[in-house]
Scaffold this active site. Structure first.
Site, mmCIF file in Angstrom:
data_model
loop_
_atom_site.group_PDB
_atom_site.id
_atom_site.type_symbol
_atom_site.label_atom_id
_atom_site.label_comp_id
_atom_site.label_asym_id
_atom_site.label_seq_id
_atom_site.Cartn_x
_atom_site.Cartn_y
_atom_site.Cartn_z
ATOM 1 N N LYS A 157 0.862 -1.215 -0.105
ATOM 2 C CA LYS A 157 -0.063 -0.022 -0.022
ATOM 3 C C LYS A 157 1.012 1.269 -0.060
ATOM 4 O O LYS A 157 1.768 1.219 0.783
ATOM 5 C CB LYS A 157 -0.635 -0.067 1.162
ATOM 6 C CG LYS A 157 -1.832 -1.174 1.079
ATOM 7 C CD LYS A 157 -2.665 -0.903 2.462
ATOM 8 C CE LYS A 157 -2.185 -1.396 3.723
ATOM 9 N NZ LYS A 157 -2.870 -1.663 4.772
ATOM 10 N N THR A 165 -8.309 10.056 7.959
ATOM 11 C CA THR A 165 -8.015 8.855 7.440
ATOM 12 C C THR A 165 -8.122 7.688 8.281
ATOM 13 O O THR A 165 -7.545 6.501 7.849
ATOM 14 C CB THR A 165 -6.831 8.819 6.486
ATOM 15 O OG1 THR A 165 -5.656 9.294 7.563
ATOM 16 C CG2 THR A 165 -6.808 10.078 5.332
ATOM 17 N N GLY A 219 -8.479 4.446 10.000
ATOM 18 C CA GLY A 219 -9.033 3.001 9.682
ATOM 19 C C GLY A 219 -9.083 2.589 8.270
ATOM 20 O O GLY A 219 -9.569 1.620 7.965
ATOM 21 N N THR A 220 -8.183 3.395 7.623
ATOM 22 C CA THR A 220 -8.197 3.103 6.076
ATOM 23 C C THR A 220 -7.803 1.678 5.925
ATOM 24 O O THR A 220 -8.129 1.073 4.874
ATOM 25 C CB THR A 220 -7.157 3.821 5.172
ATOM 26 O OG1 THR A 220 -6.061 4.209 6.003
ATOM 27 C CG2 THR A 220 -7.927 5.636 5.207
ATOM 28 N N GLY A 221 -6.476 1.424 6.482
ATOM 29 C CA GLY A 221 -5.941 0.006 6.485
ATOM 30 C C GLY A 221 -6.736 -1.187 6.856
ATOM 31 O O GLY A 221 -7.103 -2.153 6.058
ATOM 32 N N CYS A 222 -7.656 -1.090 8.094
ATOM 33 C CA CYS A 222 -8.435 -1.990 8.273
ATOM 34 C C CYS A 222 -9.766 -2.137 7.395
ATOM 35 O O CYS A 222 -10.174 -3.077 6.915
ATOM 36 C CB CYS A 222 -9.080 -1.684 9.784
ATOM 37 S SG CYS A 222 -8.012 -1.342 11.079
#
Length: 271
Positions: free
Chosen positions: A178, A211, A213-216
């Site tokens: 990512k 932003t 929590g974007t990875g979760c």
């Protein structure tokens, strides 16, 4: 009307009391995709938009019991892991994934924050590499996690591509490096590698400070799409599109970094 057949996705992750990341973000993401979400909580955090003030790990036996309870009764079509916190929990989750024959496993390694701070110790990372990653259908490291797993410094798109190929050797069926932590033109650019094709994924850059929590959310959206029967490549593309739209409707709540807007369809219907 009672629905008797609906895909099930399981999140194995920590709880975020502020509701922006962790199992809270995962369950909202599953619901958006019309997938029933189940959860196995690994740790409980006291956090808000300003940061984390406390983390309490659950006993590994409690984590195992939660996974077994879900799998033995309602079944699981896909699962994702988030914050596993320590070596013992990672080893237990790895054992349960194998014993319960959980397929379509999305591993969000949650080893290093987007700012480069290491979140779990070296012994935990070693178990993650040797036991859990080889069972993953897809691994979704951020820039700093990809550097740690590949041993390569990542500054360019070519570095991201080389890292994805190096990380693939750990045994996951595919890798998504990512680019959220990258700068300039590479911000938000991801690289996907499945052993055959190396693809650069780009979407519209959303300029927002909110932003959290974007990875979760991305890994949960991939798991949801896999539970729905999508192939890996399609699941990644659909998940990336979902996160981009959720960022457009991010929530300016609290005094710090707010979360992405998981329920943006409801916001749109009210507009």
């Amino acid at each position: 009307m009672t629905l008797t057949s609906i895909p099930i996705a399981l999140t194995i992750a920590g709880s975020d009391s502020g509701g922006g990341a962790g199992i809270q973000a995962d369950l909202r993401t599953f619901a958006f995709h019309r997938v029933h979400g189940a959860s196995a909580i690994t740790c409980v955090t006291a956090q808000n938009t300003l940061g984390v003030s406390r983390v309490d790990a659950l006993p590994s036996a409690a984590v195992a019991a939660q996974i077994q309870a879900v799998v033995q009764d309602i079944g699981v079509q896909a699962a994702k892991t988030g914050m596993l916190l320590n070596q013992e929990i990672i080893a237990t989750v790895s054992e349960q994934v194998a014993a319960c024959k959980i397929v379509n496993l999305v591993v969000d390694p949650v080893m290093v924050s987007r700012t480069g701070a290491q979140l779990i110790d070296d012994s935990a990372i070693a178990v993650l590499r040797s036991h859990l990653i080889p069972q993953a259908a897809i691994l979704t490291p951020n820039r700093y996690e990809a550097q740690l797993l590949s041993g390569l410094e990542i500054l360019t798109l070519e570095d991201m591509q080389a890292a994805s190929e190096k990380i693939f050797e750990l045994g996951a069926k595919s890798v998504l490096v990512k680019g959220g932590g990258m700068s300039g033109e590479l911000r938000g650019v991801d690289v996907w590698f499945d052993g055959n094709a190396c693809e650069t994924l780009t979407t519209q850059v959303v300029n927002t400070p909110h932003t959290h929590g974007t990875g979760c959310t991305l890994s949960a959206a991939i798991a949801a799409n896999l539970a729905l029967g999508k192939d890996l490549r399609s699941a990644v593309h659909l998940a990336k599109s979902y996160v981009t739209t959720a960022l457009k409707y991010s929530l300016a709540i609290g005094k710090g970094q707010g979360p992405v807007g998981h329920f943006f369809p409801l916001l749109l219907s009210d507009s």
